[in-house]
Design a protein around this motif. Structure first.
Motif, PDB file in Angstrom:
ATOM      1  N   SER A  81       0.830  -1.195   0.000  1.00 16.45           N
ATOM      2  CA  SER A  81       0.000   0.000   0.000  1.00 16.45           C
ATOM      3  C   SER A  81       0.866   1.248   0.000  1.00 16.45           C
ATOM      4  CB  SER A  81      -0.896  -0.001   1.248  1.00 16.45           C
ATOM      5  OG  SER A  81      -1.692   1.152   1.322  1.00 16.45           O
ATOM      6  N   CYS A  82       0.445   2.273  -0.773  1.00 10.75           N
ATOM      7  CA  CYS A  82       1.199   3.534  -0.810  1.00 10.75           C
ATOM      8  C   CYS A  82       0.243   4.691  -1.042  1.00 10.75           C
ATOM      9  CB  CYS A  82       2.260   3.494  -1.901  1.00 10.75           C
ATOM     10  SG  CYS A  82       3.253   5.011  -1.997  1.00 10.75           S
ATOM     11  N   ASP A  83       0.253   5.639  -0.120  1.00 12.81           N
ATOM     12  CA  ASP A  83      -0.511   6.883  -0.244  1.00 12.81           C
ATOM     13  C   ASP A  83       0.302   7.835  -1.117  1.00 12.81           C
ATOM     14  OD1 ASP A  83      -1.527   9.482   0.133  1.00 12.81           O
ATOM     15  OD2 ASP A  83      -2.107   9.097   2.199  1.00 12.81           O
ATOM     16  N   PHE A  84      -0.188   8.084  -2.327  1.00 11.42           N
ATOM     17  CA  PHE A  84       0.585   8.849  -3.301  1.00 11.42           C
ATOM     18  C   PHE A  84       0.840  10.278  -2.831  1.00 11.42           C
ATOM     19  CE2 PHE A  84       0.721  11.439  -7.289  1.00 11.42           C
ATOM     20  CZ  PHE A  84       1.937  10.954  -7.756  1.00 11.42           C
ATOM     21  N   PHE A  85      -0.116  10.907  -2.199  1.00 14.69           N
ATOM     22  CA  PHE A  85       0.042  12.305  -1.800  1.00 14.69           C
ATOM     23  C   PHE A  85       0.964  12.453  -0.593  1.00 14.69           C
ATOM     24  CE2 PHE A  85      -1.262  15.889   0.892  1.00 14.69           C
ATOM     25  CZ  PHE A  85      -1.066  16.948   0.009  1.00 14.69           C
ATOM     26  N   THR A  86       0.781  11.620   0.420  1.00 20.36           N
ATOM     27  CA  THR A  86       1.473  11.808   1.688  1.00 20.36           C
ATOM     28  C   THR A  86       2.831  11.127   1.753  1.00 20.36           C
ATOM     29  OG1 THR A  86      -0.681  11.929   2.793  1.00 20.36           O
ATOM     30  CG2 THR A  86       1.240  11.583   4.200  1.00 20.36           C
ATOM     31  N   HIS A  87       2.978   9.969   1.105  1.00 18.64           N
ATOM     32  CA  HIS A  87       4.156   9.147   1.363  1.00 18.64           C
ATOM     33  C   HIS A  87       4.987   8.765   0.140  1.00 18.64           C
ATOM     34  CE1 HIS A  87       3.037   8.760   5.539  1.00 18.64           C
ATOM     35  NE2 HIS A  87       1.862   8.234   5.228  1.00 18.64           N
ATOM     36  N   TRP A  88       4.441   8.830  -1.057  1.00 21.22           N
ATOM     37  CA  TRP A  88       5.140   8.253  -2.210  1.00 21.22           C
ATOM     38  C   TRP A  88       6.542   8.817  -2.401  1.00 21.22           C
ATOM     39  CZ3 TRP A  88       6.824  10.697  -6.743  1.00 21.22           C
ATOM     40  CH2 TRP A  88       7.300   9.829  -7.732  1.00 21.22           C
ATOM     41  N   ASN A  89       6.663  10.142  -2.416  1.00 25.61           N
ATOM     42  CA  ASN A  89       7.983  10.719  -2.670  1.00 25.61           C
ATOM     43  C   ASN A  89       8.982  10.343  -1.581  1.00 25.61           C
ATOM     44  OD1 ASN A  89       6.514  12.345  -0.863  1.00 25.61           O
ATOM     45  ND2 ASN A  89       7.707  14.162  -1.369  1.00 25.61           N
ATOM     46  N   ASN A  90       8.510  10.274  -0.312  1.00 32.07           N
ATOM     47  CA  ASN A  90       9.409   9.877   0.763  1.00 32.07           C
ATOM     48  C   ASN A  90       9.772   8.396   0.679  1.00 32.07           C
ATOM     49  OD1 ASN A  90       9.544  12.418   2.198  1.00 32.07           O
ATOM     50  ND2 ASN A  90       7.407  12.074   2.771  1.00 32.07           N
ATOM     51  N   ASP A  91       8.794   7.543   0.351  1.00 35.57           N
ATOM     52  CA  ASP A  91       9.075   6.117   0.212  1.00 35.57           C
ATOM     53  C   ASP A  91      10.137   5.884  -0.861  1.00 35.57           C
ATOM     54  OD1 ASP A  91       7.282   5.266   2.168  1.00 35.57           O
ATOM     55  OD2 ASP A  91       5.620   5.101   0.759  1.00 35.57           O
ATOM     56  N   CYS A  92      10.000   6.573  -1.992  1.00 39.42           N
ATOM     57  CA  CYS A  92      10.970   6.393  -3.079  1.00 39.42           C
ATOM     58  C   CYS A  92      12.343   6.934  -2.691  1.00 39.42           C
ATOM     59  CB  CYS A  92      10.460   7.081  -4.348  1.00 39.42           C
ATOM     60  SG  CYS A  92       8.971   6.337  -5.052  1.00 39.42           S
ATOM     61  N   TRP A  93      12.374   8.090  -2.060  1.00 40.21           N
ATOM     62  CA  TRP A  93      13.643   8.696  -1.657  1.00 40.21           C
ATOM     63  C   TRP A  93      14.378   7.794  -0.666  1.00 40.21           C
ATOM     64  CZ3 TRP A  93      16.090  10.562   2.710  1.00 40.21           C
ATOM     65  CH2 TRP A  93      17.140  11.472   2.510  1.00 40.21           C
ATOM     66  N   LEU A  94      13.660   7.293   0.335  1.00 43.95           N
ATOM     67  CA  LEU A  94      14.284   6.424   1.327  1.00 43.95           C
ATOM     68  C   LEU A  94      14.748   5.109   0.707  1.00 43.95           C
ATOM     69  CD1 LEU A  94      11.795   7.141   4.233  1.00 43.95           C
ATOM     70  CD2 LEU A  94      14.256   7.597   4.314  1.00 43.95           C
ATOM     71  N   SER A  95      14.006   4.608  -0.281  1.00 43.50           N
ATOM     72  CA  SER A  95      14.403   3.369  -0.950  1.00 43.50           C
ATOM     73  C   SER A  95      15.702   3.556  -1.720  1.00 43.50           C
ATOM     74  CB  SER A  95      13.298   2.909  -1.903  1.00 43.50           C
ATOM     75  OG  SER A  95      12.143   2.552  -1.201  1.00 43.50           O
ATOM     76  N   VAL A  96      15.808   4.662  -2.459  1.00 46.43           N
ATOM     77  CA  VAL A  96      17.025   4.892  -3.244  1.00 46.43           C
ATOM     78  C   VAL A  96      18.203   5.203  -2.330  1.00 46.43           C
ATOM     79  CG1 VAL A  96      18.085   6.316  -5.042  1.00 46.43           C
ATOM     80  CG2 VAL A  96      15.714   5.598  -5.269  1.00 46.43           C
ATOM     81  N   LYS A  97      17.967   5.881  -1.213  1.00 45.19           N
ATOM     82  CA  LYS A  97      19.043   6.074  -0.238  1.00 45.19           C
ATOM     83  C   LYS A  97      19.544   4.721   0.274  1.00 45.19           C
ATOM     84  CE  LYS A  97      20.182   9.455   1.845  1.00 45.19           C
ATOM     85  NZ  LYS A  97      21.363  10.377   1.776  1.00 45.19           N
ATOM     86  N   LEU A  98      18.622   3.789   0.492  1.00 44.99           N
ATOM     87  CA  LEU A  98      19.010   2.448   0.917  1.00 44.99           C
ATOM     88  C   LEU A  98      19.780   1.739  -0.191  1.00 44.99           C
ATOM     89  CD1 LEU A  98      18.896   0.188   3.026  1.00 44.99           C
ATOM     90  CD2 LEU A  98      16.694  -0.501   2.046  1.00 44.99           C
ATOM     91  N   LEU A  99      19.336   1.890  -1.428  1.00 45.85           N
ATOM     92  CA  LEU A  99      20.055   1.316  -2.568  1.00 45.85           C
ATOM     93  C   LEU A  99      21.472   1.867  -2.631  1.00 45.85           C
ATOM     94  CD1 LEU A  99      20.325  -0.219  -5.248  1.00 45.85           C
ATOM     95  CD2 LEU A  99      19.115   1.690  -6.352  1.00 45.85           C
ATOM     96  N   ASP A 100      21.624   3.177  -2.448  1.00 43.89           N
ATOM     97  CA  ASP A 100      22.958   3.780  -2.474  1.00 43.89           C
ATOM     98  C   ASP A 100      23.829   3.228  -1.352  1.00 43.89           C
ATOM     99  OD1 ASP A 100      22.420   5.324  -4.693  1.00 43.89           O
ATOM    100  OD2 ASP A 100      21.954   7.143  -3.560  1.00 43.89           O
TER     101      ASP A 100
END
Length: 244
Positions: free
Chosen positions: A194-213
């Motif tokens: 589940s992903c709330d596009f307005f509240t969380h999407w940009n943060n979820d993606c940013w944190l995921s790519v930080k983890l990838l890095d």
């Protein structure tokens, strides 16, 4: 933006896959798909809590997946300084399974309006990413170093115990992260229920790519692509005016 289809040479298994050049394109296309293809669905509970007035319905897309090629994080505009603090806590408990990981930590205080309602009577959260990442992330990195072409490098956020509290307790929106090395680059797939596009999407993606890095630095390889599978991509009705 590219959408592969069954006629694309050599890409039959990728039918329907959305390929976005960057985060700006991804955000625009996700909003458009929610507007044009989303269905209005009632919701009785939000993370096991009764929704506030006006939040009883969402525009929803199910089984939505896409890949982003250029992962320039400057285009995501996460909620700062919370995002940096949250990522620091997520990896701060690594380097030893028995290291203490505070729950609730301090990062949540930088976004109290979102996270305070989820504090339990004990003053703790039902779970934190820091607690869950510390159990398997280091083992996954170790295996990635030894066997970089493995298809088994999955770091779970959803644990079996979550199955026993459904509807009674907050459970993770993320299922986990799958890492694999192809052409000497580390690629990540983030699987979410589940992903709330307005509240969380940009943060979820940013944190995921930080983890990838972070993983890339640990294994001394370059960053590849980010793929995202979301079981329920949605936006609550009060936020529709800010999305489309």
């Amino acid at each position: 933006m590219t959408r592969f289809n069954e006629d694309s040479e050599g890409l039959g298994e990728e039918k329907g896959m959305r390929i976005y050049r960057n985060w700006t394109e991804a955000k625009s296309e996700l909003a458009r798909d929610l507007k044009e293809l989303g269905l209005i669905v009632p919701t009785l509970l939000i993370q096991s809590q009764k929704p506030l007035e006006g939040f009883e319905e969402v525009y929803e897309l199910v089984d939505y997946s896409y890949t982003v090629l250029d992962l320039n994080l400057d285009l995501l505009e996460p909620t700062q300084p919370w995002a940096e603090a949250e990522f620091g806590e997520r990896i701060g408990g690594l380097h030893g399974y028995r290291n203490f990981v505070p729950n609730p930590g301090k990062a949540w205080e930088l976004r109290k309006e979102i996270w305070e309602p989820f504090l339990e009577r004990s003053g703790r959260f039902a779970y934190t990413y820091a607690e869950r990442l510390k159990v398997t992330l280091e083992e996954a990195v170790s295996e990635l170093k030894k066997n970089p072409t493995s298809r088994q490098i999955f770091v779970p956020i959803w644990w079996p115990k979550d199955d026993s509290v459904l509807g009674r307790q907050r459970v993770p929106c993320s299922l986990g992260y799958w890492f694999r090395v192809r052409e000497n680059k580390v690629n990540m797939t983030h699987l979410m229920r589940s992903c709330d596009f307005f509240t969380h999407w940009n943060n979820d993606c940013w944190l995921s790519v930080k983890l990838l890095d972070w993983v890339c630095r640990e294994v001394n390889l370059s960053r590849g692509t980010f793929s995202h599978f979301i079981g329920s991509l949605h936006v609550f009705k009060p936020h529709v005016k800010d999305v489309f």
